[in-house]
Design an enzyme around this catalytic site. Sequence first.
Site, PDB file in Angstrom:
ATOM      1  N   GLY A 138       0.841  -1.201   0.000  1.00 36.70           N
ATOM      2  CA  GLY A 138       0.000   0.000   0.000  1.00 36.70           C
ATOM      3  C   GLY A 138       0.874   1.247   0.000  1.00 36.70           C
ATOM      4  N   HIS A 139       1.870   1.274   0.885  1.00 38.43           N
ATOM      5  CA  HIS A 139       2.809   2.402   0.914  1.00 38.43           C
ATOM      6  C   HIS A 139       3.569   2.499  -0.411  1.00 38.43           C
ATOM      7  CE1 HIS A 139       2.624   1.203   5.318  1.00 38.43           C
ATOM      8  NE2 HIS A 139       2.244   2.459   5.376  1.00 38.43           N
ATOM      9  N   GLY A 199      -3.640   7.165   1.458  1.00 36.54           N
ATOM     10  CA  GLY A 199      -4.419   6.031   1.004  1.00 36.54           C
ATOM     11  C   GLY A 199      -5.906   6.208   1.276  1.00 36.54           C
ATOM     12  N   GLN A 200      -6.711   5.826   0.295  1.00 30.87           N
ATOM     13  CA  GLN A 200      -8.175   5.842   0.447  1.00 30.87           C
ATOM     14  C   GLN A 200      -8.616   4.850   1.520  1.00 30.87           C
ATOM     15  OE1 GLN A 200      -9.909   8.114  -1.268  1.00 30.87           O
ATOM     16  NE2 GLN A 200     -11.727   7.473  -0.129  1.00 30.87           N
ATOM     17  N   LYS A 201      -7.750   3.901   1.847  1.00 30.90           N
ATOM     18  CA  LYS A 201      -8.035   2.958   2.930  1.00 30.90           C
ATOM     19  C   LYS A 201      -8.424   3.702   4.204  1.00 30.90           C
ATOM     20  CE  LYS A 201      -6.677  -0.404   6.009  1.00 30.90           C
ATOM     21  NZ  LYS A 201      -6.029   0.323   7.084  1.00 30.90           N
ATOM     22  N   ASP A 202      -7.776   4.850   4.437  1.00 33.75           N
ATOM     23  CA  ASP A 202      -8.112   5.689   5.592  1.00 33.75           C
ATOM     24  C   ASP A 202      -8.896   6.892   5.078  1.00 33.75           C
ATOM     25  OD1 ASP A 202      -6.507   4.295   7.805  1.00 33.75           O
ATOM     26  OD2 ASP A 202      -5.036   4.531   6.210  1.00 33.75           O
ATOM     27  N   GLN A 236      -9.412   9.932   7.213  1.00 30.62           N
ATOM     28  CA  GLN A 236      -8.147  10.645   7.403  1.00 30.62           C
ATOM     29  C   GLN A 236      -7.887  11.604   6.239  1.00 30.62           C
ATOM     30  OE1 GLN A 236      -4.312   9.008   9.096  1.00 30.62           O
ATOM     31  NE2 GLN A 236      -3.943   8.613   6.934  1.00 30.62           N
ATOM     32  N   VAL A 243      -4.843  -0.778  -1.640  1.00 29.11           N
ATOM     33  CA  VAL A 243      -4.192  -1.991  -2.141  1.00 29.11           C
ATOM     34  C   VAL A 243      -4.598  -3.153  -1.243  1.00 29.11           C
ATOM     35  CG1 VAL A 243      -1.974  -3.111  -2.604  1.00 29.11           C
ATOM     36  CG2 VAL A 243      -2.272  -0.663  -3.082  1.00 29.11           C
ATOM     37  N   SER A 278      -2.389  -3.623   5.675  1.00 30.02           N
ATOM     38  CA  SER A 278      -2.260  -2.745   6.846  1.00 30.02           C
ATOM     39  C   SER A 278      -1.085  -3.226   7.675  1.00 30.02           C
ATOM     40  CB  SER A 278      -3.536  -2.807   7.693  1.00 30.02           C
ATOM     41  OG  SER A 278      -3.292  -2.261   8.984  1.00 30.02           O
TER      42      SER A 278
END
Length: 280
Positions: free
Chosen positions: A34-35, A145-148, A151, A174, A183
């Site tokens: 993801g990073h 990231g859209q994951k957060d 945020q 991702v 994560s």
Amino acid sequence: MTRVVRTRSELREALAACPRPLGLVPTMGWLHDGHRSLMRRARADNATTIATIFVNPRQFNEAADFQQYPRNEARDLAICEDEGLDLVFAPPVDEVYPAGFDTLVTVGAVSRPLEGAARPGHFDGVATVVAILFDLVGAEHAYFGQKDAQQVMVIRQMARDLAIPTQVIACPTVREPDGLALSSRNVHLSPDERAAAPVLRRALLAGRDLWAGGERSGDAIRAAMAAVLAEEPLANPEYVSVADGLTLAELETIERPALLSLAVRFGATRLIDNEPLGLD
Ligand code: AMP
């Protein structure tokens, strides 16, 4: 070669010589794909790319969570090198928060529901550290990231309100092949919990499918997601949300872009994920 700097003055000196535009990827380390995806996007858009690696004590609302957060700087730096980053800023805590530091950045309404309600003080810590990093780095672009998803919204609000010119760019989540969002916290899952964790994705997709079939009731979609989670005995849901995509207020009826989001505990490990619903 990736240059690693640890102090504000080293950072300032390193940045003075860098071609622009500059792209910033803030992280707490324990880097994963993801990073890496944020770093690749930053490299594609910018002449110089910098990542920060800083486990920010102020955004942890539980001391044990901060202590147990996974760390491996040597491995992280090898990943930054592999991704062709120009610079890494990996400061000690007192370089970010010098002695006497006494300011908190509190974002308003968008920081209060969901993660803000479940983790008191979390977004104050996030907004404070990101304001400092934005100011120290002065990047044209910053990648999150859209994951957060919440945020991203909190940071956009903070940057707009504080007149920080760094443009905030959100990048897709991702996932592992079975749908689990990558994560740093996944490392804490036991094998059984890891096998159970893709239930978050299944629940979100069940909600999305209902919506795609024409369902517009927030309660119906929340119930469908909760029912999927209830099939997994190791999953302890903290919230199941169908919220307005701009305000994050819970929706009775979906008439505008919305965000489906979940926080679920597996033992001591807390996972979040989300799925945006556009306007069709
Ligand atoms: P963290 O190190 O967990 O603070 O995350 C640093 C950045 O990476 C944040 O902007 C996260 O939203 C982003 N990120 C974390 N996990 C993922 C993922 N699975 N896909 C895309 N971005 C991610």
